[in-house]
Design a protein around this motif. Structure first.
Motif, short mmCIF file in Angstrom:
data_model
loop_
_atom_site.label_atom_id
_atom_site.label_comp_id
_atom_site.label_asym_id
_atom_site.label_seq_id
_atom_site.Cartn_x
_atom_site.Cartn_y
_atom_site.Cartn_z
N ARG A 241 0.74 -1.17 -0.04
CA ARG A 241 -0.09 -0.13 -0.20
C ARG A 241 1.00 1.16 -0.06
O ARG A 241 2.11 1.15 0.34
CB ARG A 241 -0.78 0.05 1.17
N PRO A 242 0.47 2.43 -0.28
CA PRO A 242 1.11 3.53 -0.21
C PRO A 242 1.59 3.52 1.43
O PRO A 242 0.86 3.61 2.21
CB PRO A 242 0.24 4.93 -0.46
N SER A 243 3.07 3.85 1.65
CA SER A 243 3.38 3.95 2.83
C SER A 243 4.48 4.79 3.42
O SER A 243 5.05 5.44 2.16
CB SER A 243 4.10 2.55 3.02
N PRO A 274 6.21 -1.83 12.14
CA PRO A 274 6.97 -2.83 11.91
C PRO A 274 8.41 -2.40 11.27
O PRO A 274 8.33 -1.41 10.58
CB PRO A 274 6.14 -3.43 10.83
N LEU A 275 9.54 -3.25 11.87
CA LEU A 275 10.64 -2.79 10.98
C LEU A 275 10.59 -3.53 9.73
O LEU A 275 10.46 -4.76 9.66
CB LEU A 275 11.81 -3.31 12.00
N VAL A 276 10.93 -2.58 8.61
CA VAL A 276 10.90 -3.19 7.24
C VAL A 276 12.17 -3.32 6.63
O VAL A 276 13.09 -2.23 6.90
CB VAL A 276 9.89 -2.35 6.64
N GLY A 277 12.31 -4.32 5.80
CA GLY A 277 13.72 -4.64 5.34
C GLY A 277 14.92 -4.83 6.26
O GLY A 277 14.60 -5.24 7.43
N ARG A 278 15.97 -4.99 5.66
CA ARG A 278 17.18 -5.46 6.54
C ARG A 278 17.73 -4.39 7.41
O ARG A 278 17.63 -3.30 7.12
CB ARG A 278 18.47 -6.02 5.71
N VAL A 279 18.11 -4.78 8.45
CA VAL A 279 18.72 -3.97 9.56
C VAL A 279 20.30 -3.79 8.93
O VAL A 279 21.00 -4.56 8.51
CB VAL A 279 19.18 -4.63 10.78
N ASP A 290 0.71 3.86 10.08
CA ASP A 290 -0.57 3.79 10.96
C ASP A 290 -0.04 4.90 12.07
O ASP A 290 -1.27 4.88 13.03
CB ASP A 290 -0.48 2.34 11.51
N THR A 291 0.98 5.58 12.24
CA THR A 291 1.10 6.69 12.99
C THR A 291 0.03 7.90 12.68
O THR A 291 -0.01 8.12 11.37
CB THR A 291 2.30 7.01 13.58
N ALA A 292 -0.38 8.67 13.69
CA ALA A 292 -1.18 9.81 13.30
C ALA A 292 -0.40 10.92 13.02
O ALA A 292 -0.86 11.91 12.26
CB ALA A 292 -1.97 10.12 14.60
N ASP A 293 0.78 11.03 13.61
CA ASP A 293 1.82 12.27 13.23
C ASP A 293 3.28 11.75 12.72
O ASP A 293 3.37 10.51 12.62
CB ASP A 293 2.06 13.20 14.27
#
Length: 336
Positions: A241-243, A274-279, A290-293
């Motif tokens: 989705r747009p992220s 969520p942590l996305v992709g590699r560290v 999903d955060t409001a700000d």
């Protein structure tokens, strides 16, 4: 500030020691394990907080650690060395009044020859087969100030190995068998002295422990990506989705284990991100859609997530999370 902030609650460590101390009888002493720089949290601040709480017997892995601890605590507390008396240790053991826990007949001979008349302890092998003299091989005529062994399966209360090891451990004189897990197993395992480690620092199996560490990571940059775009090395995560993606200042050089990529979560307040992709070495990327700000920082350890939850995401244990914490953090100590 680009550096992440690691907050260490010394009052929580002291409270955890007192809570573990309360689980045994008044006749049982409660020590404290502070090896590996107090499990990565800073022995110079942690050990005095434990001493102020009432700890009088401390345990470290190496004579060099014991010498540092003596400089921190001064005279009085007893300091035990798990590795025993290794070649070259005699000057440190003598100068800093350290008690080696002798692990072999060879170490017994070395100690007697190098430091005759000085205090020592023994470590017996009761079944873990890692360190310790076999019970039948203990030389006669010894007078250890403490005899210890270590449980292999204390984190699993009903494991039959616990009872087997307890039955096999039958030293004369003052004895210690229980670390954190053994302390929780009950009075049968307490002997004369318990020596909690991970439970002091808020880790499993002491689930009633107060949390000790919080780790807040500053956001360096945010960006919006379209559905279908990927993030990070190897393009291992693709947006469905747009992220909104936050790039956060900390990585595997700071002890955020690479294996937690695409598995762990960070938090903005109570919102899981969520942590996305590699560290990467210095940064990680986090889905903040999903955060409001727009957050200025995200929490990876704190009220919403303790060390063992993060460890599970990394496929490891809380001990490794704590002892891997790097040197670049801005360390803030509370209490103590």
């Amino acid at each position: 500030m680009a550096r992440a902030t690691l907050t260490i609650d010394l009052d929580a460590i002291a409270a955890n020691w007192r809570a573990l101390d309360a689980l045994s009888a008044a006749s049982v002493e409660t020590g404290a394990v502070v090896k590996a720089d107090a499990y990565g949290l800073g022995i110079a601040r942690v050990a005095p907080a434990l001493a102020a709480a009432g700890a009088r017997s401390f345990f470290v892995a190496l004579a060099e650690e014991g010498a540092e601890l003596r400089r921190i605590l001064g005279a009085g507390p007893s300091i035990h060395i798990f590795s025993g008396h290794m070649p070259g240790d005699a000057p440190l053991l003598a100068a800093h009044d350290l008690i080696p826990l002798l692990n072999s007949v060879r170490q017994v001979k070395r100690h007697r020859q190098a430091l005759p008349g000085r205090a020592y302890g023994l470590q017996l092998n009761s079944g873990m087969n890692r360190l310790g003299i076999e019970p039948g091989a203990v030389p006669p005529g010894l007078a250890p100030v403490l005899t210890i062994s270590h449980l292999a399966c204390a984190d699993t209360p009903h494991h039959p190995e616990n009872a087997r090891q307890r039955a096999a451990f039958a030293p004369e004189g003052r004895a210690s068998l229980a670390a954190t897990g053994g302390t929780l197993l009950g009075a049968e395992f307490h002997c004369d002295l318990t020596r909690p480690g991970i439970g002091l620092y808020g880790g499993y199996p002491f689930t009633a422990a107060r949390p000790v560490v919080a780790l807040d990571l500053p956001v360096i940059q945010t960006r919006t990506i379209a559905a279908g775009e990927t993030v990070g090395y190897g393009a291992t995560w693709r947006a469905t989705r747009p992220s909104r993606i936050a790039t956060v200042s900390a990585g595997y050089a700071d002890g955020l284990i690479r294996a937690m990529g695409n598995r762990a979560c960070l938090f903005h307040g109570t919102t899981a991100c969520p942590l996305v992709g590699r560290v990467s070495m210095d940064v990680i990327t986090v889905d903040i859609t999903d955060t409001a700000d727009r957050p200025e920082s995200l929490s990876i350890l704190g009220p919403q997530q303790r060390i063992d939850t993060l460890a599970e995401a990394a496929g490891t244990i809380g001990y490794e999370i704590l002892t891997s914490l790097g040197t670049r953090y801005n360390r803030v100590y509370k209490g103590g």
